[in-house]
Design an enzyme around this catalytic site. Structure first.
Site, PDB file in Angstrom:
ATOM      1  N   CYS A 195      21.573 -45.149  68.883  1.00 33.43           N
ATOM      2  CA  CYS A 195      21.440 -45.400  67.413  1.00 33.43           C
ATOM      3  C   CYS A 195      22.872 -45.391  66.603  1.00 33.43           C
ATOM      4  O   CYS A 195      22.795 -45.614  65.473  1.00 33.43           O
ATOM      5  CB  CYS A 195      20.361 -44.445  66.896  1.00 33.43           C
ATOM      6  SG  CYS A 195      21.068 -42.875  66.670  1.00 33.43           S
ATOM      7  N   HIS A 238      28.491 -43.617  48.217  1.00 30.70           N
ATOM      8  CA  HIS A 238      27.350 -43.968  48.096  1.00 30.70           C
ATOM      9  C   HIS A 238      26.868 -45.237  47.701  1.00 30.70           C
ATOM     10  O   HIS A 238      26.129 -45.993  48.175  1.00 30.70           O
ATOM     11  CB  HIS A 238      26.609 -43.124  47.131  1.00 30.70           C
ATOM     12  CG  HIS A 238      26.852 -41.497  47.468  1.00 30.70           C
ATOM     13  ND1 HIS A 238      26.763 -40.329  46.752  1.00 30.70           N
ATOM     14  CD2 HIS A 238      27.272 -41.033  48.661  1.00 30.70           C
ATOM     15  CE1 HIS A 238      27.321 -39.459  47.030  1.00 30.70           C
ATOM     16  NE2 HIS A 238      27.514 -39.665  48.333  1.00 30.70           N
TER      17      HIS A 238
HETATM   18  C1  PEP Z   1      25.807 -41.181  65.017  1.00 31.47           C
HETATM   19  O1  PEP Z   1      26.618 -39.967  65.058  1.00 31.47           O
HETATM   20  O2  PEP Z   1      26.101 -42.137  65.822  1.00 31.47           O
HETATM   21  C2  PEP Z   1      24.772 -41.456  64.207  1.00 31.47           C
HETATM   22  C3  PEP Z   1      23.830 -42.156  64.346  1.00 31.47           C
HETATM   23  O3  PEP Z   1      24.657 -40.376  63.018  1.00 31.47           O
HETATM   24  P1  PEP Z   1      25.574 -40.827  61.872  1.00 31.47           P
HETATM   25  O4  PEP Z   1      26.345 -41.876  61.839  1.00 31.47           O
HETATM   26  O5  PEP Z   1      24.739 -40.652  60.645  1.00 31.47           O
HETATM   27  O6  PEP Z   1      26.507 -39.406  62.083  1.00 31.47           O
END
Ligand code: PEP
Ligand code: MG
Length: 754
Positions: free
Chosen positions: A679, A366
């Site tokens: 994303c 964190h």
């Molecule tokens: C991903 O899995 O690409 C994502 C954006 O979510 P996280 O990295 O939070 O698992």
């Protein structure tokens, strides 16, 4: 075996007198070796100091040829002295010459000595030199003698650390102050130059030798009693002090506070003539040295707990309260801590902070998340960092490579300063692009959004000129909290997010916990494969109360404004429709109770489980939008653990198979008319983003630092030309072959910054 004539107490008294004499450092050291030799009844007593070129130099001797002083040097891996320095442990031999490490130095005339006892000169677990006594006979040194020599070594260590011995051999510093370079793991990118601020400053013990042993015994006992009852009280109250000190840790600390071996060793050290604080330090120095050699993480943690306890005792004895450094924060501060919670970091004055160095803390910790959000370079897993540096030492943190440079040479410092200037110049260029629309040369508009998770992330919106928040990871609020955030707390956070983002669109992801995202206050599940286990939307659907509370908080916070919610780890269309059902029920509930609803509520799906690729039309028709979580999608597509560095390089996301998977999503979403964003981390890397633009993606969400470089790339490409390249390359490649070389040379030929 001859008994020591005066024992350690007498020796310490003599040492105290020698320390007080107004003589030169060399004369004092010469006197000390004579005193030690007489006390242990040894023919030889020598002091070797570890120099910054990693050699052990003879600094004083009684018994060996005195002309060898400041001449004899051993490499730190040479001889018995080198062995002691390396292992940081005493070595006692009745016949030194038969030991395989014995190194003969003719200038010292030492071949006639058989018995050998050497102890390391330690300070805070670091070896500064070696103290040796030798005898002509084949004698065996007693435990008491070894102990007495270690106690004496402590006094010498302070002489070295204080710099008093520096003047004796000009031209090279002692190892205590030499430049140190160490590599850990990168936690947050960037380069920071500044001066050490110890998060919990080590207590420096100045008064080493007791004037009155009885008084010191009483002081030690009183301190132990006080610390014990303070810990008992903490355990009984059932809460931690400051951040994150869980009951379990306190229970362990309490157990140590009653550990008989530890207490006995401290009592013996006081009996030998040390002050109470020096006795604690003396015993702790051995523990620290043991801790550094310990590779078992469990045992290392336990030794850390012991370190904690010793620090509590020391604070009690020298009357210091645990400081958080807030008062004396210099400019350009680099925080150095054993470990640190995110809340503690947020307590510091951000403006003066240039970097963070931790002994613990992995990339997904964190504190790393918070450091990244604050834009502070950070490095973790630097063994013994808090003992390597003293407050005020010059230090450089390289958050890109994971290296630190303590007390750097002028050459290293100027090389890093140059790098930092280069980075700053590049950042300034990116800032200049802030208000330039992200549009390709052939006028294709590309949407660049931010990934965020904490309120502090939102300041990057204005800085980067991003169009909105493309992914708000709500679990971060849960991960940095001490307990489950209440409905009201969640609502307040979301209200603050909407207040900070104003008109800009925000896509909120519901709780994505489980897998590697553990909530400290939720009972941990024992799962064989947590990444494939009970996590994210699966928990949300099985325990709808948790999801309902979050959805209600979101709907209330977004009253009267548009709201976009998306669900993580969806594997089937049915999971999404069930989640949508819960949203609809919450909306109906709020409507019934007279709440103002969001002006528009769009519900999306994260594409991160490969099964969705084979029901992409159906999911694109059901959902209002899609968001490709490439981190997880790649992890599951290639069966490669995203956090396991050993397998991280086994596939390239620009290989044919990955590119075809992305193409399916882009093509089908477009055909159905469903907006889609990328994303995952891939969307923040210019070369990869260029490839995705070639596949038809137009919206991306990324970390703040990626916006500038990606926008610079976007401004210099022709989308149609990239599409052609991708199509032709995808037609050619067989699976497993990467498009990277073709894309790289394409970018190079056109001067595209990737
Ligand atoms: C991903 O899995 O690409 C994502 C954006 O979510 P996280 O990295 O939070 O698992
Ligand atoms: Mg994910």
């Amino acid at each position: 075996m001859p008994a020591a004539p005066g024992g350690p107490r007498l020796l310490l008294r003599r040492l105290r007198e020698a320390m007080a004499e107004p003589v030169s450092a060399q004369a004092r050291l010469d006197r000390i070796v004579v005193l030690i030799a007489a006390n242990v009844i040894a023919e030889v007593c020598s002091v070797y100091v570890l120099r910054d070129d990693n050699t052990l130099e003879l600094f004083a001797t009684e018994g060996l040829n005195r002309d060898a002083v400041h001449i004899t040097r051993l490499r730190a891996d040479e001889g018995l002295v080198g062995l002691i320095a390396r292992q940081a442990e005493p070595l006692s031999l009745s016949d030194a010459q038969s030991h395989p490490n014995f190194a003969y130095r003719p200038e010292t005339g030492e071949e006639i000595y058989h018995a050998f006892l050497g102890v390391p000169l330690l300070r805070a677990g670091n070896t500064l030199g070696v103290l040796v006594v030798q005898n002509k006979t084949y004698r065996v040194y007693s435990d008491e003698e070894i102990e007495a020599l270690q106690t004496t070594a402590m006094v010498l260590s302070e002489m070295i650390a204080s710099g008093e011995l520096q003047a004796l051999a000009p031209g090279a510093g002692s190892a205590a102050r030499r430049p140190v370079s160490q590599r850990g793991v990168p936690l947050a990118d960037g380069i920071g130059l500044g001066h050490v601020v110890l998060h919990e400053p080590r207590i420096i013990v100045k008064r080493l030798i007791a004037e009155n042993v009885e008084i010191e015994v009483e002081r030690l006992e009183a301190a132990i009693e006080d610390v014990r009852s303070a810990i008992d009280e903490l355990v009984e109250r059932g809460d931690g002090i400051g951040s994150g000190e869980s009951r379990e840790v306190l229970e362990t600390v309490r157990m140590f506070a009653h550990d008989k071996g530890w207490l006995r060793r401290m009592r013996e050290a006081v009996q030998s003539g040390l002050t109470a604080e020096a006795a604690v330090e003396r015993v702790q120095s051995d523990n620290r040295a043991r801790m550094l050699r310990q590779s078992d993480p469990y045992l290392r943690d336990r030794l850390h707990d012991l370190d904690d306890l010793a620090n509590r005792l020391l604070r009690r004895l020298v009357g210091q309260e645990p400081g958080n450094g807030l008062a004396a924060m210099p400019d350009n501060a680099i925080l150095v801590a054993r470990s640190m919670g995110p809340a503690a970091l947020l307590d510091y004055e951000r403006a003066n902070l240039r970097g963070v160095v931790l002994e613990e803390g992995g990339p997904t910790s964190h504190i790393a998340i918070v450091a990244r959000a604050l834009g502070i370079p950070a490095v973790g897993e630097i063994a013994n960092a808090t003992a390597l540096c003293d407050s005020g030492d010059a230090i450089i943190v390289d958050g890109a490579s994971g290296e630190i440079q303590v007390r750097p040479t002028p050459e290293i410092e100027s090389a890093y300063a140059e790098q930092a200037r280069l980075r700053a110049r590049r950042q300034a260029q990116y800032r200049a692009l802030r208000d330039v629309p992200a549009m390709t040369r052939d006028k294709v508009r590309i949407g660049l959004n931010l990934n965020a998770g904490l309120l502090i992330d939102l300041s990057h919106l204005a800085e980067t000129g991003a169009e909105g928040i493309g992914l708000f990871r709500t679990e971060l609020q849960f991960m940095v909290a001490q307990r489950m955030p209440s409905a009201a707390e969640q609502q307040t956070l979301y209200e603050s997010v909407f207040a900070a983002t104003g008109e800009l669109p925000v896509t909120i992801r519901t709780l994505d916990i489980g897998g590697d995202k553990i909530l400290p206050y939720m009972p941990a599940l024992e799962e064989e494969n947590p990444a494939l286990g009970w996590r994210a939307i699966r928990i949300g659907l099985d325990r709808p109360a948790l999801l309902r509370v979050q959805l209600r908080a979101l709907l209330k916070a977004a009253a009267g404004r548009p709201l976009k919610i998306m669900f993580p780890m969806v594997a089937t269309v049915e999971e999404f429709t069930r989640a949508r059902g819960i949203v609809e029920r919450e909306k109906a509930h709020l409507r019934r109770h007279g709440y103002v609803l969001p002006s528009d509520c769009k519900l999306g799906v994260m594409v991160e489980v490969p099964s969705l690729l084979f029901q992409i039309d159906e999911i694109a028709r059901e959902a209002d939008f899609l968001s490709v979580g490439s981190n997880d999608l790649m992890q599951f597509l290639f069966a490669v653990d995203r956090d396991n560095r050993r397998v991280a390089d086994r596939f390239d996301p620009l290989c044919g198979a990955a590119m075809r998977a992305f193409r399916v999503i882009s093509d089908r979403a477009e055909a159905v008319g469903c907006p889609v964003t990328v994303c995952g981390e891939i969307g923040g890397r210019p070369l990869e983003t260029m490839a995705l633009i070639g596949l038809g993606f137009r919206h991306f969400s990324m970390s703040p630092a990626a916006i500038g470089p990606v926008k610079a790339m976007v401004l210099s490409i022709e989308a149609a030309e990239v599409r052609e390249l991708i199509e032709s390359e995808l037609g050619k490649v067989t699976d497993g072959v990467s498009l990277r070389p073709a894309l790289t040379s394409f970018a190079k030929a056109r001067g595209i910054p990737v």
